[in-house]
Design a protein around this motif. Structure first.
Motif, mmCIF file in Angstrom:
data_model
loop_
_atom_site.group_PDB
_atom_site.id
_atom_site.type_symbol
_atom_site.label_atom_id
_atom_site.label_comp_id
_atom_site.label_asym_id
_atom_site.label_seq_id
_atom_site.Cartn_x
_atom_site.Cartn_y
_atom_site.Cartn_z
ATOM 1 N N ALA A 123 0.837 -1.199 0.000
ATOM 2 C CA ALA A 123 0.000 0.000 0.000
ATOM 3 C C ALA A 123 0.876 1.255 0.000
ATOM 4 N N ASP A 185 -12.836 -5.115 -10.318
ATOM 5 C CA ASP A 185 -12.216 -6.379 -10.719
ATOM 6 C C ASP A 185 -12.012 -6.486 -12.225
ATOM 7 N N TYR A 242 -11.929 -11.951 -16.575
ATOM 8 C CA TYR A 242 -12.186 -13.303 -16.079
ATOM 9 C C TYR A 242 -13.321 -13.330 -15.057
ATOM 10 N N ASN A 330 -4.913 -17.600 0.865
ATOM 11 C CA ASN A 330 -6.299 -17.168 0.656
ATOM 12 C C ASN A 330 -7.192 -17.637 1.799
ATOM 13 N N ASN A 331 -8.228 -16.879 2.064
ATOM 14 C CA ASN A 331 -9.317 -17.334 2.921
ATOM 15 C C ASN A 331 -10.231 -18.169 2.056
ATOM 16 N N THR A 399 -1.822 -16.282 -3.031
ATOM 17 C CA THR A 399 -1.873 -15.289 -4.103
ATOM 18 C C THR A 399 -0.688 -14.367 -3.958
ATOM 19 N N ASN B 378 -8.114 -11.262 -6.626
ATOM 20 C CA ASN B 378 -7.650 -9.883 -6.758
ATOM 21 C C ASN B 378 -7.298 -9.388 -5.363
ATOM 22 N N PHE B 379 -6.007 -9.190 -5.109
ATOM 23 C CA PHE B 379 -5.622 -8.883 -3.739
ATOM 24 C C PHE B 379 -6.076 -7.485 -3.318
ATOM 25 N N ARG B 380 -6.448 -6.671 -4.313
ATOM 26 C CA ARG B 380 -6.931 -5.330 -3.954
ATOM 27 C C ARG B 380 -8.363 -5.366 -3.426
ATOM 28 N N THR B 381 -9.190 -6.173 -4.102
ATOM 29 C CA THR B 381 -10.598 -6.224 -3.701
ATOM 30 C C THR B 381 -10.895 -7.438 -2.836
ATOM 31 N N ARG B 383 -11.565 -10.236 -3.994
ATOM 32 C CA ARG B 383 -12.496 -11.123 -4.681
ATOM 33 C C ARG B 383 -11.761 -12.288 -5.347
ATOM 34 N N VAL B 699 -12.907 -13.617 0.917
ATOM 35 C CA VAL B 699 -12.000 -12.469 0.972
ATOM 36 C C VAL B 699 -10.574 -12.967 1.171
ATOM 37 N N SER B 700 -9.718 -12.520 0.353
ATOM 38 C CA SER B 700 -8.321 -12.896 0.510
ATOM 39 C C SER B 700 -7.757 -12.266 1.762
ATOM 40 N N ILE B 714 -6.640 -1.226 -1.775
ATOM 41 C CA ILE B 714 -5.192 -1.127 -1.911
ATOM 42 C C ILE B 714 -4.865 -1.082 -3.388
#
Lengths: 739, 739
Positions: A123, A185, A242, A330-331, A399, B378-381, B383, B699-700, B714
């Motif tokens: 960040a 996304d 995607y 990842n979660n 990731t 997507n590590f920012r969102t 998702r 959520v990641s 981020i």
């Protein structure tokens, strides 16, 4: 089994909990000057010394329930920066004993040692770039389509040049995102810009913007000089979406659900403290660290140890050392990342201030069917006995910006251990002039070059074959060699071959040798298989995958010697968990990795004790297995690549006295159903009937003698053959009349 | 697609039906003298010539539904003995055209050519042995425990010595069975006798009893001379039972059911004539022959051809040529050999009189989940989009006396083709003196030696990459090579490598070269991938498994040259389906196998047309891929071995313009459930809650910044970053106060 720890005192291998982290962090903080601020980078369990731990395990595994378990300290390892003022960072690590309340180890490191990036740095890097005049100026060289916005992926700086100063760097890959889609996304990786901002983290500023070449075959590797008029980007680019709602094609509708259910529940139990797992005679503890992800401890089958510890250790891009595999986990989502009856693990990590943070669902456990496990049909009676191969999967997914790796430990009901990696996610790309192609990669979308690259993995195996005694485990290379000649005394038909064994008594490296069928045997030196008389053991076949292609003089090769051989065997030392060393970030060469471990020349085993001198302590061998994927991208790898799967197989080899899956029941699954042809053919009805009847007693057709002959007793022997007439009848149909 | 054949006329590639077989057999019989009797050994579809068939397929695959399909003959191939009198067998083969009612091809073969064994010969062999005085006399050398009975496994004789006469031989492995157990499935393989009866099938008599050595290390390879007093056998042998009711241990009771159900049905359809299968854009026909088992024809993805034909061809023990893989196929059982929604195929074969016999359930089709197919977070969102890899499996299982092989073709929803073999069943064993060990194998039970051996497989691939035009398909070897030096112009960082291509224009063999990452690309010479500009293609990585260890001068090596290289590429000729030639039984050397095909030096492709001369016809390359397992038996392989799995992967390589699985929905599976710890830990409740919510939007955690920070933005870009303050807050917690 001896009594386990009371709930009040966690098992020595149990993952840290929030209370422990908080307590240890406070102890550490108090040990520092009040003027020093601490920035926490990695926090994990400092495992007990192996020598102490195996005493504990020996007591724990005893049948005597009154045996006293040794008390082992609970300790927390911190890797952190000590900040004395702006830019004045010193990397330190410390171990805190929670019970005694003492810092039992502390060390500061020179700037040559850089810890992996912490996520908050991503960040900060983005902030620094987007606020930087230098970066804004660089962007003016380009004209983006309307409504495109800039997105920057953080990226490790890599190895420093030998003459370079040592600030803490980060670089970034710059992309644009089509903001007109109003979807965060929307995939920016389809729009790469040919610039790389480089930040000095100590000074908190960009130091330069590197420019990338965008030429193709025949063009020089230098970037083109900046032009006066902004270069128009992405005029003919394709989007690379995607996420389902942005896809350029409809989703397929013909993939009907496959439901995997366990009406009687899962066969595994996760007992007491959520770290101890039991399944099909397997028993182990799951650890987790922000660097390694999930780790298996004390892996036993039917009470007999097989591995003291199994972990994934490093990759040639230093995703473990520069990033942190566990921290990138990842979660996981129920019904998405695994199907069936799933157990998830939560783990405690720390934030930059050292406060405990809970990471949810970072590891999943489930069991799965893996096809036929063993089968035999008695061709005389037609009776088939068929069992299923069942696997327990311990999986985590990481990731790293654009890319994903799926790591799994698989145990099965035949005593096998498999390490599995799946590579997926979005391949790394750079900009290339439209219409050009490159020898260094493949065009996966107009103007987008996916470079050829390698993924090389190292796993660490700490074997304990049927004993935790450090002197007992041996590593032997076994090969199958052709015999030199057809020889009446030794090889009369020329079809013989020779199995050769080479025990490793000293640390060494070796490569896969498929031409020689080289396998690595982990054996117990003392315990013999009562049937074969051979040492009880497990065997592993190292995969003959391509090793590192980078030139030996390159920084990349010097940083990752582990990637230059398929197998390293080193003498165990506590805390040595990293194939490329502890601090890989910006390293110029390996420090404390497998190369250094081999070079120090440890001897292990009982012979080793005599030869080693020094403290006379027993050493035990640790194996590091290396495999990889040379990834010359396909267009099919875009925009998200289908998994590339690799497995390392570790199988019992005279560890048991018979097939360990012999007691797996050959139960017929009751929920399987028939699928008919959509236009049934003439014999569909009969087919149904026959299949029903065969459910009870599948009959082999290998006799091939037609439906009116049931040769149940072919070859059933001269003394108890029944119904022999049927054969005679059949055979006389062919031979009898004329002969 | 053009109109398909009417039900009255089967598709040219459809498996034979009973009416066709009967008609053809009658036509053939009439063509022979009434004094000649026919003994049918193999009966299968004589496929149309490739040149004709591809015209048919081109028309069939057209969008124009009015296109006329060429009429191709339905033809039956017979391999059979012509018997003119006792012992007067002549091997013949013939092709009958059902439509014209004519025998269109007929050929007799010299005694050097022997067809594979037919199952009725097993029974006759057993009869001959047990009635033979010579055999009875030989048994007198041994004293068996009470109630043991003799069982004889038929066994191919192997290759003849160069100076040997050429009768039709069969040999037998002799075992005893404990009849006191009153169970015909009591396992005789635990009680081997050291004698081998050899039968002359033409004379219908035993010609000799070979005696086997039973010594161990240091003993001579000659058998001991027969003693005056019978040798007492099996005094200390262990039973080797595997049927549940005879097992020496209780069945495990903790393997809870895994049910695999498809509430909406299977995703595949088996249309019209039960040979055409459609699944997930794949479409193919299933053939079956008594020699090859299941065969895939006309394998297309989304209407584009990939392979004209894919088949398993041979093994180094000649299980296809000497035995017949299709004829040895098990009748599969629902809920046993595959789980879920299963379609079974029945096929028509013939009995020795040429009459059609129905083999039930010899092939099963089902689809299965194979874990994560592709994923990106997507590590920012935070998702995650995750899809499942789905496979269609076409499987058959063969039993060859003691041993089993499981063959499978696997197609998946990412366009991949996998050939899978599983080896299981009972390892071949011989008697060894109690207490001795051997360098040639392992003791798997007291007095029972499992010899070291190899399994080497060959599959035949007839590629048709995006076109059936014989001139279009090319085979290219592609390798990744290190670059020779760090060079400022071409390799400034030393991490570059070079991809080299070697097109094969002429028949050749090659080996796997993992050090060079050698892959075999099947390409279309003309059609380019519109994204990359490269030839559309599929790639295969030959497995670097050990090749044949037998000495090149040995009969074994001379009979199976195919097992000496991992890849053979030959020019297509109709009917050439056999890696070791058509008649392998008792062969002294390969006749008409891949070695001969390479040696004749076919050129293929368009360049080939010019160079080839002769009839000027286009040739198309056929690839034969070879892999194996050096099987030095483990005690764990006894009494029935857990599967040893091998897979050959064939993957699209610039065949598509993006990931073909991109349209796979990321649907959450609704039947997956949570498994809790059996002793819930403190946060179990919270865990449940969180997981539920994450089902909707996993959520990641890779931001790693703790639960009180949701860094959804981020790096979301300089222009549309929202909620930036949160980061600043977080960061100031670490940096802000002091700096």
């Amino acid at each position: 089994m001896a009594s386990v720890s009371s709930p009040a005192r966690p098992h020595p291998l149990q993952r840290l909990n929030d209370g422990e982290i908080l307590k240890a962090k406070d102890i550490l903080a108090k040990s520092h000057d009040s003027g020093e601020r601490l920035l926490f980078r990695f926090t994990y369990l400092e495992e007990p010394k192996r020598e102490d731990m195996v005493k504990y395990l020996a007591a724990e595994h005893q049948d005597d329930k009154t045996a006293t378990l040794p008390t082992l300290p609970r300790m927390v390892k911190f890797v952190y920066d000590v900040i004395k003022g702006p830019g004045e960072h010193t990397l330190a690590d410390a171990v805190v004993d929670i019970d005694s309340g003492k810092v039992v180890h502390t060390q500061t490191h020179p700037t040559e040692s850089q810890a992996g990036y912490a996520p908050f740095e991503f960040a900060q890097f983005q902030e620094t770039c987007t606020n930087s005049d230098m970066f804004k100026e660089a962007l003016k060289e380009f004209e983006l389509p309307p409504n495109f916005t800039i997105t920057i992926d953080p990226w490790p700086y890599g190895g420093l040049d030998p003459d370079e100063n040592i600030p803490r760097y980060m670089q970034g890959l710059v992309f644009a995102r089509d903001a007109s889609k109003d979807n965060l996304d929307a995939n920016h990786y389809g729009y790469p810009l040919p610039i790389i901002p480089v930040m000095d983290f100590n000074k908190k500023e960009l130091i330069r913007i590197d420019r990338l070449a965008t030429g193709g075959k025949g063009d020089p590797l230098e970037p083109a000089a900046a032009s006066d008029t902004p270069k128009k980007l992405f005029a003919n680019h394709k989007s690379a979406e995607y996420v389902p709602e942005l896809l350029d094609r409809p989703l397929r509708t013909d993939m009907k659900p496959i439901n995997i259910t366990q009406p009687e529940g899962a066969s595994f139990t996760v007992a007491e403290d959520s770290s101890l797992v039991s399944w099909q005679k397997w028993r182990f503890r799951i650890g987790f660290s922000p660097r390694e992800g999930a780790v298996l401890h004390d892996l036993c089958y039917d009470g007999r140890p097989v591995f003291y510890r199994v972990s994934f250790s490093e990759m040639c891009a230093f995703d473990f050392g520069d990033g942190g595999a566990g921290r990138s986990a990842n979660n996981l989502g129920l019904g998405c990342d695994c199907l069936g009856a799933i157990h998830y693990l939560d783990v405690w990590d720390t934030d930059p201030e050292g406060l405990p943070t809970l990471s949810k669902n970072v590891v999943c456990l489930h069991e799965q069917d893996a096809g036929i496990g063993w089968k035999h049909t008695n061709f005389r009676t037609g009776r088939a006995v068929v069992t299923r191969l069942r696997e327990l999967v311990v999986q985590f997914v990481i990731t790293l910006a654009n890319y994903e790796y799926i790591f799994a430990y698989k145990l099965d009901n035949a005593g096998n251990v498999t390490l599995e990696t799946r590579a997926t996610g979005i391949v790394s790309v750079v900009a290339i002039d439209e219409g050009k192609t490159s020898a260094y990669g493949n065009i996966v979308s107009p103007g987008v070059l996916a470079q050829n690259h390698q993924h090389i993995f190292a796993a660490r195996l700490d074997p304990a074959i049927d004993s935790y005694d450090a002197g007992e485990t041996a590593v032997v290379l076994e090969e199958s060699h052709p015999m030199p000649a057809v020889d009446p005394l030794t090889n009369p038909f020329g079809n013989g071959y020779e199995v050769r064994r080479t025990p490793l008594e000293k640390s060494a490296f070796a490569d896969a040798e498929p031409k020689l069928n080289r396998v690595v045997r982990f054996e117990n030196r003392t315990r013999k298989n009562e049937i074969s008389g051979k040492n009880v053991g497990y065997k592993m076949t190292p995969s003959a995958t391509q090793l590192m292609l980078a030139h030996p003089d390159s920084t990349q090769a010097r940083r990752a010697p582990f990637a230059q051989h398929h197998l390293w065997v080193t003498g165990h030392r506590d805390g040595e968990l990293w194939a490329a060393g502890e601090f890989t970030n910006q390293s110029r060469g390996e420090v404390g990795g497998v190369k250094a471990m081999v070079e120090r020349g440890d001897w292990f085993g009982r012979e080793g004790r005599r030869l080693m001198g020094g403290d006379g302590k027993l050493s035990t061998p640790v194996a590091w297995v290396v495999w990889g994927l040379t990834h010359n991208p396909r267009v099919e790898d875009w925009p998200v690549m289908p998994v590339e799967i690799h497995q390392v197989h570790i199988r019992p080899a005279d560890f048991f006295t018979s097939n360990p899956a012999l007691d797996v029941p050959s139960t017929k699954n009751e929920t399987s159903v028939l699928v008919s042809s959509s236009s049934p053919c003439c014999d569909a009805k009969e087919q149904k009937k026959t299949t029903d009847s065969q459910q009870e007693d599948p009959v082999s057709h290998m006799q091939g003698s037609g439906p009116d002959v049931k040769p149940k007793d072919i070859g059933s022997g001269s003394k108890d053959g029944k119904d022999k007439k049927r054969f005679t009848t059949l055979l006389s149909g062919v031979f009898g009349k004329k002969e």
